[in-house]
Design a protein around this motif. Sequence first.
Motif, short mmCIF file in Angstrom:
data_model
loop_
_atom_site.label_atom_id
_atom_site.label_comp_id
_atom_site.label_asym_id
_atom_site.label_seq_id
_atom_site.Cartn_x
_atom_site.Cartn_y
_atom_site.Cartn_z
N GLU A 33 0.75 -1.21 -0.15
CA GLU A 33 -0.12 0.01 -0.32
C GLU A 33 0.84 1.24 -0.05
O GLU A 33 2.01 1.29 0.58
CB GLU A 33 -0.87 0.06 1.43
CG GLU A 33 -1.57 -1.18 1.51
CD GLU A 33 -2.51 -1.68 0.49
OE1 GLU A 33 -3.46 -0.87 -0.16
OE2 GLU A 33 -2.40 -2.78 -0.27
N TYR A 106 -17.52 -6.58 6.24
CA TYR A 106 -16.70 -5.90 5.05
C TYR A 106 -17.86 -5.46 3.93
O TYR A 106 -17.73 -4.60 3.29
CB TYR A 106 -15.60 -6.89 4.76
CG TYR A 106 -14.86 -6.11 3.43
CD1 TYR A 106 -13.68 -5.37 3.77
CD2 TYR A 106 -15.17 -6.67 2.19
CE1 TYR A 106 -12.93 -4.97 2.49
CE2 TYR A 106 -14.58 -6.31 1.30
CZ TYR A 106 -13.65 -5.38 1.38
OH TYR A 106 -12.86 -4.86 0.12
N LYS A 110 -18.71 -2.10 2.49
CA LYS A 110 -18.45 -1.68 0.97
C LYS A 110 -19.79 -1.14 0.50
O LYS A 110 -19.59 -0.25 -0.51
CB LYS A 110 -18.01 -3.07 0.24
CG LYS A 110 -17.18 -2.75 -1.00
CD LYS A 110 -16.53 -4.04 -1.53
CE LYS A 110 -15.94 -3.67 -2.79
NZ LYS A 110 -15.21 -4.80 -3.42
N GLN A 119 -7.98 1.97 5.11
CA GLN A 119 -6.61 1.45 4.37
C GLN A 119 -6.13 0.30 4.90
O GLN A 119 -5.24 -0.21 4.25
CB GLN A 119 -5.76 2.81 4.41
CG GLN A 119 -6.36 3.83 3.51
CD GLN A 119 -5.74 5.39 3.80
OE1 GLN A 119 -5.94 5.84 5.07
NE2 GLN A 119 -4.94 5.84 2.98
N SER A 146 -7.41 -7.27 1.54
CA SER A 146 -6.96 -5.91 2.10
C SER A 146 -5.86 -6.04 3.01
O SER A 146 -5.44 -6.97 3.25
CB SER A 146 -8.16 -5.27 2.84
OG SER A 146 -9.48 -5.40 2.19
#
Length: 249
Positions: A33, A106, A110, A119, A146
């Motif tokens: 990331e 999650y 979303k 993040q 993620s």
Amino acid sequence: MSDSCGKSDEELTEEFIRLQLELRDKLVVCDTEDWALDMNKLELIGGLDISYDKSDSSRGCVTCVVLNAKNDFEIVYKNNTFIEPINRYIAGFLAFREISFLVKEYDTLKQNGSQFMPQVWLIDGNGVLHPRKFGLASHFGVLVDSAVIGVAKNPYYLNFVDQSVKDDHKRQKLSLGKVGDQFPITNSSDEVIGVALKTSSDCKNPVYVSIGHKVSLNTAITVVLKCCKYRVPEPVRQADIISRQLINQ
DNA sequence: GCGACAG
DNA sequence: ATCTTGTCGC
């Protein structure tokens, strides 16, 4: 004793181990990331936790929060869902008790609040600090693709080591003086799979940080320290407080 | 066989 | 995870 489709513990764990090893092939244990290279870009951090009803094992509450690290960890997103736990907890296989509920949170985020998609996620449990290097945090990370960090309050790995290693661990804990002090946790292959990290000046016990997915261990440590007002990093702490309060009212 | 066991 | 109060200290 069985509780899943009439399968025995042996059949279940055999199946669980196969899936852990299969999913582990997709695990990424380095930084991917952009914020990892420039921590000033890190703003939204997610936390997930599940609390259970002490007197009714069929009741639980999962809480998903997203905090803004740039605004004193203000909660910018929160969702609570009452759940009916299906599987009991088996040490080494926590994911098989909790993962479906976490992934649902999650998906809900979303769908209903994608602008708050964190993040990085902090998960209450281990990542690669695990007998098969694939604990709940890694499992979740791979399934939702993620960045995830594992934060455990107890050194589960100590149950698989010699007494001499336990003694070393005890000595090293006593050597932790100030916030940020740490020592690595190594497996039988001499790989560093996690770290004991002191996150609170007035708590003798460290937390156990490990890579979940798509972060390096150093980045994981930096993020956890950044999130700590108390021993447990804020995203997980807030999720824990809220879910516990809801299940008890 | 006995005890230990992330949450 | 949960069973469980007060208490010492900043």
